[in-house]
Design a protein around this motif. Structure first.
Motif, short mmCIF file in Angstrom:
data_model
loop_
_atom_site.label_atom_id
_atom_site.label_comp_id
_atom_site.label_asym_id
_atom_site.label_seq_id
_atom_site.Cartn_x
_atom_site.Cartn_y
_atom_site.Cartn_z
N GLY A 172 -57.63 -5.97 33.78
CA GLY A 172 -57.81 -4.58 34.16
C GLY A 172 -57.28 -4.28 35.54
N ARG A 173 -56.72 -5.31 36.19
CA ARG A 173 -56.17 -5.16 37.53
C ARG A 173 -54.76 -5.76 37.62
NH1 ARG A 173 -59.60 -2.06 37.68
NH2 ARG A 173 -61.31 -1.75 39.16
N LEU A 174 -54.07 -5.83 36.50
CA LEU A 174 -52.72 -6.41 36.50
C LEU A 174 -51.69 -5.42 37.05
CD1 LEU A 174 -52.61 -8.13 32.99
CD2 LEU A 174 -53.28 -9.13 35.20
N ASN A 175 -50.63 -5.96 37.62
CA ASN A 175 -49.49 -5.14 38.01
C ASN A 175 -48.82 -4.59 36.75
OD1 ASN A 175 -48.90 -5.56 41.10
ND2 ASN A 175 -49.41 -7.58 40.31
N PRO A 176 -48.18 -3.42 36.84
CA PRO A 176 -47.44 -2.89 35.70
C PRO A 176 -46.37 -3.86 35.20
CG PRO A 176 -47.70 -1.20 37.37
CD PRO A 176 -48.18 -2.48 37.98
N GLU A 177 -45.76 -4.60 36.13
CA GLU A 177 -44.73 -5.56 35.75
C GLU A 177 -45.29 -6.66 34.84
OE1 GLU A 177 -43.49 -3.80 39.73
OE2 GLU A 177 -45.35 -4.46 38.78
N GLU A 216 -47.98 -6.31 32.84
CA GLU A 216 -48.27 -5.68 31.56
C GLU A 216 -46.99 -5.56 30.73
OE1 GLU A 216 -50.12 -2.01 32.63
OE2 GLU A 216 -52.11 -2.90 32.68
N THR A 217 -45.89 -5.20 31.37
CA THR A 217 -44.61 -5.08 30.67
C THR A 217 -44.18 -6.42 30.09
OG1 THR A 217 -43.88 -3.24 32.07
CG2 THR A 217 -42.16 -4.51 30.96
N LEU A 218 -44.45 -7.50 30.82
CA LEU A 218 -44.03 -8.83 30.37
C LEU A 218 -44.75 -9.24 29.09
CD1 LEU A 218 -42.37 -11.36 30.82
CD2 LEU A 218 -44.18 -12.21 32.34
N ILE A 219 -45.99 -8.82 28.91
CA ILE A 219 -46.70 -9.14 27.68
C ILE A 219 -45.94 -8.59 26.48
CG2 ILE A 219 -48.82 -8.81 26.36
CD1 ILE A 219 -50.33 -8.65 29.01
N ALA A 220 -45.53 -7.33 26.57
CA ALA A 220 -44.80 -6.70 25.48
C ALA A 220 -43.43 -7.34 25.28
CB ALA A 220 -44.65 -5.20 25.75
N ARG A 221 -42.75 -7.66 26.38
CA ARG A 221 -41.43 -8.29 26.28
C ARG A 221 -41.52 -9.66 25.61
NH1 ARG A 221 -39.03 -9.28 31.68
NH2 ARG A 221 -37.39 -10.22 30.40
N THR A 222 -42.56 -10.40 25.93
CA THR A 222 -42.75 -11.73 25.35
C THR A 222 -43.01 -11.63 23.85
OG1 THR A 222 -43.65 -12.51 27.45
CG2 THR A 222 -44.07 -13.87 25.51
N ASP A 223 -43.88 -10.71 23.47
CA ASP A 223 -44.15 -10.50 22.04
C ASP A 223 -42.87 -10.18 21.29
OD1 ASP A 223 -46.85 -10.97 22.31
OD2 ASP A 223 -47.44 -8.86 22.30
N GLU A 224 -42.07 -9.32 21.88
CA GLU A 224 -40.84 -8.88 21.22
C GLU A 224 -39.81 -10.00 21.12
OE1 GLU A 224 -37.35 -5.44 21.67
OE2 GLU A 224 -38.99 -5.57 23.12
N GLN A 225 -39.61 -10.74 22.21
CA GLN A 225 -38.58 -11.78 22.21
C GLN A 225 -38.90 -12.91 21.25
OE1 GLN A 225 -36.56 -12.64 25.78
NE2 GLN A 225 -36.41 -14.84 25.46
#
Length: 243
Positions: A75-80, A82-91
């Protein structure tokens, strides 16, 4: 008015020697991960999304091992991050299991002590870590026979004796650190070779990335984890996940 601007940490340059030793390290990592998966089906890899953890994620996905991959959204993560979670799932075509803190506990802490209390007391900061990291990790590992981390010995003074395998006596399960003996340049050599997705904050002087309020860039030449909980002494720079 001073015009001095400090120079910050940069992603390490990978040399020929680093690239040359990488195949041996990759083979060893492959054997270690396969051995863990054979001994402990449905083991859990708790990724912090650091470059070390992304290396382990990449190899797990390449080998298609039956290891659950989870992460903690504090709940205190940087936006960068959070973005990496989605990028990892996608890749990798996976769905990282995300565990968040109990909302009531997090809100109660801030109501009673205030968000800024983490800077005033090690005990308060550790309580915040307990709520936002340790309790969610306990849930993530509740039915796991073993878990894996991306820790390395040379990351900090508190990890110099880190073994490959250890006992998590608090949870009564095995714990593995499959790249415990890798050096920083080994990690970056692997990440570059395999085009591993990485946190954009690395290019902004952050060698170690945690929650946004507890992380800042590191000056060139300073210890890589000095930007984590920078207001505390060196011997307290752990959140408790690995204690």
């Amino acid at each position: 008015m001073s015009l001095f601007r400090p120079e910050f940490w940069k992603i390490p340059a990978v040399g020929q020697a680093d690239a040359a030793r990488l195949p041996e390290l990759e083979n060893m990592l492959e054997q270690r991960l396969q051995g863990i998966a054979e001994r402990f089906p449905r083991a859990v890899f708790a990724t912090s999304l650091a470059v070390e953890d992304m290396v382990v994620t990449d190899m797990l996905c390449r080998l298609k091992l039956p290891v659950r991959i989870v992460t903690l959204h504090t709940g205190r993560l940087n936006p960068e991050t959070e973005t990496l979670i989605a990028r990892t799932d996608e890749q990798y075509g996976i769905g990282i299991e995300v565990f968040a803190p109990d909302t009531d506990s997090a809100e109660r802490f801030e109501r009673e002590y205030g968000a800024a209390s983490i800077y005033e007391s090690v005990e308060r900061r550790r309580e915040c870590c307990r709520i936002r990291k340790i309790e969610p990790l306990n849930r993530a590992l509740s039915d796991a026979p073993a878990w894996l981390t991306g820790q390395r010995r040379s990351q900090s003074d508190t990890r110099t004796e880190l073994p490959f395998e250890e006992a998590d006596t608090a949870r009564g399960i095995a714990k593995f650190n499959p790249i415990f003996d890798w050096e920083e340049t080994d990690v970056w050599a692997y990440a570059q070779k395999h085009a591993v997705p990485l946190n954009a904050l690395y290019s902004q002087g952050y060698p170690s990335i945690g929650c946004e309020p507890c992380t800042r860039p590191v000056k060139l030449g300073d210890p890589v984890r000095s930007g984590r909980w920078w207001w505390e002494s060196t011997d307290s720079k752990e959140c408790g996940l690995h204690k």
